[in-house]
Write a protein that holds these residues in place. Structure first.
Motif, PDB file in Angstrom:
ATOM      1  N   LEU A  88       0.830  -1.211   0.000  1.00 43.45           N
ATOM      2  CA  LEU A  88       0.000   0.000   0.000  1.00 43.45           C
ATOM      3  C   LEU A  88       0.867   1.266   0.000  1.00 43.45           C
ATOM      4  CD1 LEU A  88      -2.900  -0.862   2.492  1.00 43.45           C
ATOM      5  CD2 LEU A  88      -2.877  -1.045  -0.010  1.00 43.45           C
ATOM      6  N   LEU A  89       1.920   1.264   0.806  1.00 42.17           N
ATOM      7  CA  LEU A  89       2.808   2.425   0.842  1.00 42.17           C
ATOM      8  C   LEU A  89       3.449   2.656  -0.522  1.00 42.17           C
ATOM      9  CD1 LEU A  89       4.527   1.938   4.322  1.00 42.17           C
ATOM     10  CD2 LEU A  89       2.883   3.723   3.693  1.00 42.17           C
ATOM     11  N   ASP A  95       0.950   5.698  -7.513  1.00 44.69           N
ATOM     12  CA  ASP A  95      -0.332   6.218  -7.999  1.00 44.69           C
ATOM     13  C   ASP A  95      -0.579   7.680  -7.646  1.00 44.69           C
ATOM     14  OD1 ASP A  95      -0.821   3.684  -8.968  1.00 44.69           O
ATOM     15  OD2 ASP A  95      -2.020   3.065  -7.235  1.00 44.69           O
ATOM     16  N   LEU A  96       0.341   8.301  -6.907  1.00 47.35           N
ATOM     17  CA  LEU A  96       0.168   9.687  -6.461  1.00 47.35           C
ATOM     18  C   LEU A  96      -1.127   9.850  -5.675  1.00 47.35           C
ATOM     19  CD1 LEU A  96       1.288  11.523  -9.743  1.00 47.35           C
ATOM     20  CD2 LEU A  96       2.698  10.912  -7.754  1.00 47.35           C
ATOM     21  N   SER A  97      -1.422   8.878  -4.804  1.00 42.97           N
ATOM     22  CA  SER A  97      -2.676   8.891  -4.053  1.00 42.97           C
ATOM     23  C   SER A  97      -2.665   9.987  -2.997  1.00 42.97           C
ATOM     24  CB  SER A  97      -2.895   7.531  -3.380  1.00 42.97           C
ATOM     25  OG  SER A  97      -2.943   6.498  -4.341  1.00 42.97           O
ATOM     26  N   SER A  98      -3.849  10.495  -2.697  1.00 37.61           N
ATOM     27  CA  SER A  98      -3.964  11.538  -1.675  1.00 37.61           C
ATOM     28  C   SER A  98      -4.652  11.025  -0.411  1.00 37.61           C
ATOM     29  CB  SER A  98      -4.743  12.738  -2.219  1.00 37.61           C
ATOM     30  OG  SER A  98      -6.071  12.352  -2.570  1.00 37.61           O
ATOM     31  N   MET A  99      -5.328   9.874  -0.489  1.00 37.11           N
ATOM     32  CA  MET A  99      -6.064   9.361   0.655  1.00 37.11           C
ATOM     33  C   MET A  99      -5.901   7.844   0.735  1.00 37.11           C
ATOM     34  SD  MET A  99     -10.188   9.552   1.496  1.00 37.11           S
ATOM     35  CE  MET A  99     -10.251  11.332   1.410  1.00 37.11           C
ATOM     36  N   ARG A 100      -5.785   7.342   1.960  1.00 45.33           N
ATOM     37  CA  ARG A 100      -5.724   5.910   2.205  1.00 45.33           C
ATOM     38  C   ARG A 100      -6.394   5.629   3.543  1.00 45.33           C
ATOM     39  NH1 ARG A 100      -5.242   1.454  -0.592  1.00 45.33           N
ATOM     40  NH2 ARG A 100      -3.497   2.320  -1.783  1.00 45.33           N
ATOM     41  N   ARG A 101      -7.350   4.721   3.535  1.00 48.79           N
ATOM     42  CA  ARG A 101      -8.097   4.351   4.750  1.00 48.79           C
ATOM     43  C   ARG A 101      -8.700   5.576   5.434  1.00 48.79           C
ATOM     44  NH1 ARG A 101      -3.980  -0.406   7.079  1.00 48.79           N
ATOM     45  NH2 ARG A 101      -4.640  -1.990   5.568  1.00 48.79           N
ATOM     46  N   GLY A 102      -9.177   6.501   4.605  1.00 49.17           N
ATOM     47  CA  GLY A 102      -9.863   7.669   5.128  1.00 49.17           C
ATOM     48  C   GLY A 102      -8.955   8.748   5.687  1.00 49.17           C
ATOM     49  N   LYS A 103      -7.630   8.592   5.540  1.00 53.31           N
ATOM     50  CA  LYS A 103      -6.681   9.580   6.043  1.00 53.31           C
ATOM     51  C   LYS A 103      -5.793  10.055   4.899  1.00 53.31           C
ATOM     52  CE  LYS A 103      -4.534   8.572   9.905  1.00 53.31           C
ATOM     53  NZ  LYS A 103      -3.758   7.809  10.909  1.00 53.31           N
ATOM     54  N   LYS A 104      -5.106  11.161   5.132  1.00 49.36           N
ATOM     55  CA  LYS A 104      -4.136  11.634   4.150  1.00 49.36           C
ATOM     56  C   LYS A 104      -3.079  10.549   3.953  1.00 49.36           C
ATOM     57  CE  LYS A 104      -2.882  15.972   4.138  1.00 49.36           C
ATOM     58  NZ  LYS A 104      -2.200  17.263   4.449  1.00 49.36           N
ATOM     59  N   ALA A 105      -2.770  10.249   2.699  1.00 47.79           N
ATOM     60  CA  ALA A 105      -1.792   9.203   2.400  1.00 47.79           C
ATOM     61  C   ALA A 105      -0.439   9.552   3.013  1.00 47.79           C
ATOM     62  CB  ALA A 105      -1.664   9.020   0.894  1.00 47.79           C
ATOM     63  N   ALA A 106       0.284   8.525   3.464  1.00 43.32           N
ATOM     64  CA  ALA A 106       1.556   8.726   4.166  1.00 43.32           C
ATOM     65  C   ALA A 106       2.558   9.494   3.323  1.00 43.32           C
ATOM     66  CB  ALA A 106       2.141   7.381   4.583  1.00 43.32           C
ATOM     67  N   ASN A 107       2.547   9.278   2.003  1.00 39.21           N
ATOM     68  CA  ASN A 107       3.519   9.959   1.146  1.00 39.21           C
ATOM     69  C   ASN A 107       3.295  11.466   1.110  1.00 39.21           C
ATOM     70  OD1 ASN A 107       1.231   8.661  -0.348  1.00 39.21           O
ATOM     71  ND2 ASN A 107       1.887  10.056  -1.967  1.00 39.21           N
ATOM     72  N   LEU A 108       2.067  11.914   1.397  1.00 46.31           N
ATOM     73  CA  LEU A 108       1.808  13.354   1.450  1.00 46.31           C
ATOM     74  C   LEU A 108       2.231  13.958   2.782  1.00 46.31           C
ATOM     75  CD1 LEU A 108      -1.646  13.791  -0.325  1.00 46.31           C
ATOM     76  CD2 LEU A 108       0.665  13.950  -1.278  1.00 46.31           C
ATOM     77  N   VAL A 109       2.360  13.111   3.804  1.00 38.09           N
ATOM     78  CA  VAL A 109       2.771  13.591   5.125  1.00 38.09           C
ATOM     79  C   VAL A 109       4.286  13.552   5.267  1.00 38.09           C
ATOM     80  CG1 VAL A 109       2.546  13.236   7.622  1.00 38.09           C
ATOM     81  CG2 VAL A 109       0.590  12.776   6.108  1.00 38.09           C
ATOM     82  N   ASN A 112       7.551  10.967  -0.578  1.00 31.76           N
ATOM     83  CA  ASN A 112       7.633   9.713  -1.317  1.00 31.76           C
ATOM     84  C   ASN A 112       8.802   8.841  -0.881  1.00 31.76           C
ATOM     85  OD1 ASN A 112       5.382  10.337  -2.870  1.00 31.76           O
ATOM     86  ND2 ASN A 112       6.582  11.197  -4.554  1.00 31.76           N
ATOM     87  N   SER A 113       9.956   9.453  -0.680  1.00 29.56           N
ATOM     88  CA  SER A 113      11.149   8.664  -0.338  1.00 29.56           C
ATOM     89  C   SER A 113      10.955   7.906   0.967  1.00 29.56           C
ATOM     90  CB  SER A 113      12.376   9.571  -0.243  1.00 29.56           C
ATOM     91  OG  SER A 113      12.655  10.179  -1.477  1.00 29.56           O
ATOM     92  N   ALA A 114      10.441   8.596   1.980  1.00 24.85           N
ATOM     93  CA  ALA A 114      10.227   7.943   3.271  1.00 24.85           C
ATOM     94  C   ALA A 114       9.194   6.832   3.152  1.00 24.85           C
ATOM     95  CB  ALA A 114       9.783   8.971   4.316  1.00 24.85           C
ATOM     96  N   SER A 115       8.137   7.036   2.375  1.00 27.91           N
ATOM     97  CA  SER A 115       7.106   6.005   2.220  1.00 27.91           C
ATOM     98  C   SER A 115       7.666   4.759   1.560  1.00 27.91           C
ATOM     99  CB  SER A 115       5.931   6.545   1.385  1.00 27.91           C
ATOM    100  OG  SER A 115       5.174   7.470   2.133  1.00 27.91           O
ATOM    101  N   VAL A 116       8.470   4.939   0.523  1.00 25.20           N
ATOM    102  CA  VAL A 116       9.075   3.785  -0.153  1.00 25.20           C
ATOM    103  C   VAL A 116      10.009   3.040   0.802  1.00 25.20           C
ATOM    104  CG1 VAL A 116      10.688   3.088  -1.970  1.00 25.20           C
ATOM    105  CG2 VAL A 116       8.865   4.726  -2.469  1.00 25.20           C
TER     106      VAL A 116
END
Length: 330
Positions: A88-89, A95-109, A112-116
Motif C-alpha cells: 500500500l505504501l 499512484d500519487l494517491s492523496s487518501m488511504r483508509r480515510g486519512k491523508k496518504a503517508a507519502n503526502l505527510v 515519497n522517499s520515506a514512504s518507499v
C-alpha cells in the motif's frame, strides 16, 4: 442494500479470533518499532488507520479451521499484514494517491522517499517473521506471493494509459496484485497447521477467488462509491489512467464516439468534467452491475472451495466473508 448480517462478517471472524488477533497486533507493533523515529510513526499512520485485517484474519482462521494455532500462525498473520502494508505504501507513491483508509496518504505527510523506504522496512520485517516461524514451506509461499504482487504492480503500470487493455489482461493483473496475497495468506495458515495437502490447496483457491471478488468490487466502487466507504477518493483509477473491468464493459458496449472518449481519457487527455461523463457511460452500459456479477461469481467459487473442509465455526466464518466482500458495494 446490504444483505442481513453481511456487514458483520469481518467483525464475526475477528470476535472468533479475538485472542489470536490481539497477539498479532502486539507482534505487529513490536516488529515495526525502530530507533529511527519516522519508521514507526509512518508505519503506524497506515497500520493503525482502521484496516479490517482481512488477510491476517484469513491466515489465523485457516490455521484454526484445521486444528492449528499458537505462535507460528500468529507470526505469519503479522507477516501477511506487513506485506500488505508495504504494498500500500509503495502503491500510493506510484499512484500519487492523496487518501488511504480515510486519512491523508503517508507519502503526502512524510514524502515519497520515506514512504518507499518504510515500505521496504516492512517487507524486511515480514521476512524476519517468516523465518522465525521455522517453516521453509511457508517462507516459500509468502516469498513467492511477494514477487507475484510486485509483478502484478509492474504489469498494471505497463498497462496504464492503454485503452485497449483486454479483460483477460486485466484479470491477470488483479490475480497477481491482489488475489495472490489472499491466496498465500490462506494457504500459509493451512501449512502452518500441518496440512499442506488438499486442505491447503482448497484454502489457496478460496483465498484467490475471494481476492478476485474483492478487487472487482473495489474497481466497481471507483465509479459508483463514496470516498467514506472506500477509504480513498472515488475516481482515482480514472485519474490514473487505469483500465478496469467497468471501463472494459462500457468501452466494449459503446459506439465509436464513446470508444474515442475512452481512448482520449485513458491516454491522459482529461478535463475536469470527464469523470462525470465516464460515470454516466459506465452506468448507461450497466458496467457496474456486470462487474459486481463477476465479483459474485468469484465469491461463489470461494465459498465452494470450502465445501470439502471441516465444518466448524472457523469454516462458517470464512464462508460468510465472500458475501461481505460483494455486499459492501451496496
Amino acid at each position: 442494500m446490504q444483505a442481513p448480517g453481511a456487514p458483520h462478517a469481518v467483525d464475526r471472524l475477528a470476535a472468533l479470533l479475538a485472542e489470536d488477533l490481539a497477539a498479532v497486533d502486539a507482534i505487529i507493533h513490536d516488529y515495526m518499532t525502530s530507533p529511527v523515529g519516522v519508521i514507526p510513526n509512518l508505519a503506524a499512520h497506515l497500520i493503525d488507520a482502521g484496516g479490517k485485517r482481512i488477510r491476517p484474519l484469513i491466515t489465523l482462521a485457516a490455521a484454526r479451521l484445521l486444528g492449528g494455532g499458537g505462535d507460528g500462525p500468529r507470526k505469519l498473520a503479522a507477516a501477511v499484514e506487513f506485506i500488505h502494508s508495504a504494498t500500500l505504501l509503495h502503491d500510493d507513491v506510484v499512484d500519487l494517491s492523496s487518501m488511504r483508509r480515510g486519512k491523508k496518504a503517508a507519502n503526502l505527510v512524510w514524502g515519497n522517499s520515506a514512504s518507499v523506504l518504510v515500505g521496504d522496512f516492512l517487507f524486511a520485517r515480514s521476512f524476519n517473521l517468516m523465518v522465525e516461524s521455522g517453516d521453509i514451506q511457508v517462507l516459500d509461499i509468502l516469498a513467492r506471493a511477494s514477487s507475484v504482487i510486485a509483478e502484478g504492480e509492474v504489469m498494471q503500470l505497463a498497462a496504464a494509459n492503454d485503452a485497449e487493455t483486454s479483460r483477460e489482461r486485466y484479470m491477470e493483473i488483479i490475480a497477481a496484485k491482489t488475489a495472490a496475497l489472499f491466496a498465500a495468506a490462506a494457504k500459509a495458515g493451512a501449512v502452518a497447521a500441518g496440512r499442506p495437502g488438499a486442505e491447503a490447496t482448497a484454502l489457496e483457491t478460496y483465498g484467490r477467488e475471494l481476492g478476485l471478488a474483492f478487487q472487482l468490487v473495489d474497481d466497481a466502487l471507483d465509479y459508483g462509491g463514496l470516498a467514506a466507504a472506500m477509504g480513498k477518493n472515488a475516481g482515482d483509477d480514472f485519474r490514473e489512467g487505469k483500465v478496469t473491468l467497468p471501463v472494459i464493459f462500457a468501452r466494449d458496449a459503446g459506439d465509436e464516439s464513446e470508444r474515442a472518449f475512452w481512448r482520449r481519457v485513458v491516454s491522459g487527455e482529461r478535463t475536469d468534467d470527464d469523470f462525470h461523463r465516464a460515470v454516466a457511460l459506465v452506468k448507461r452500459h450497466d458496467a457496474i452491475a456486470l462487474t459486481l456479477d463477476a465479483a459474485r461469481a468469484h465469491a461463489d467459487a470461494a465459498r465452494h472451495a470450502l465445501s470439502a473442509l471441516p465444518a466448524n465455526a472457523y469454516c462458517e466464518a470464512l464462508e460468510a466473508l465472500p458475501e461481505f466482500v460483494v455486499e459492501r458495494a451496496f
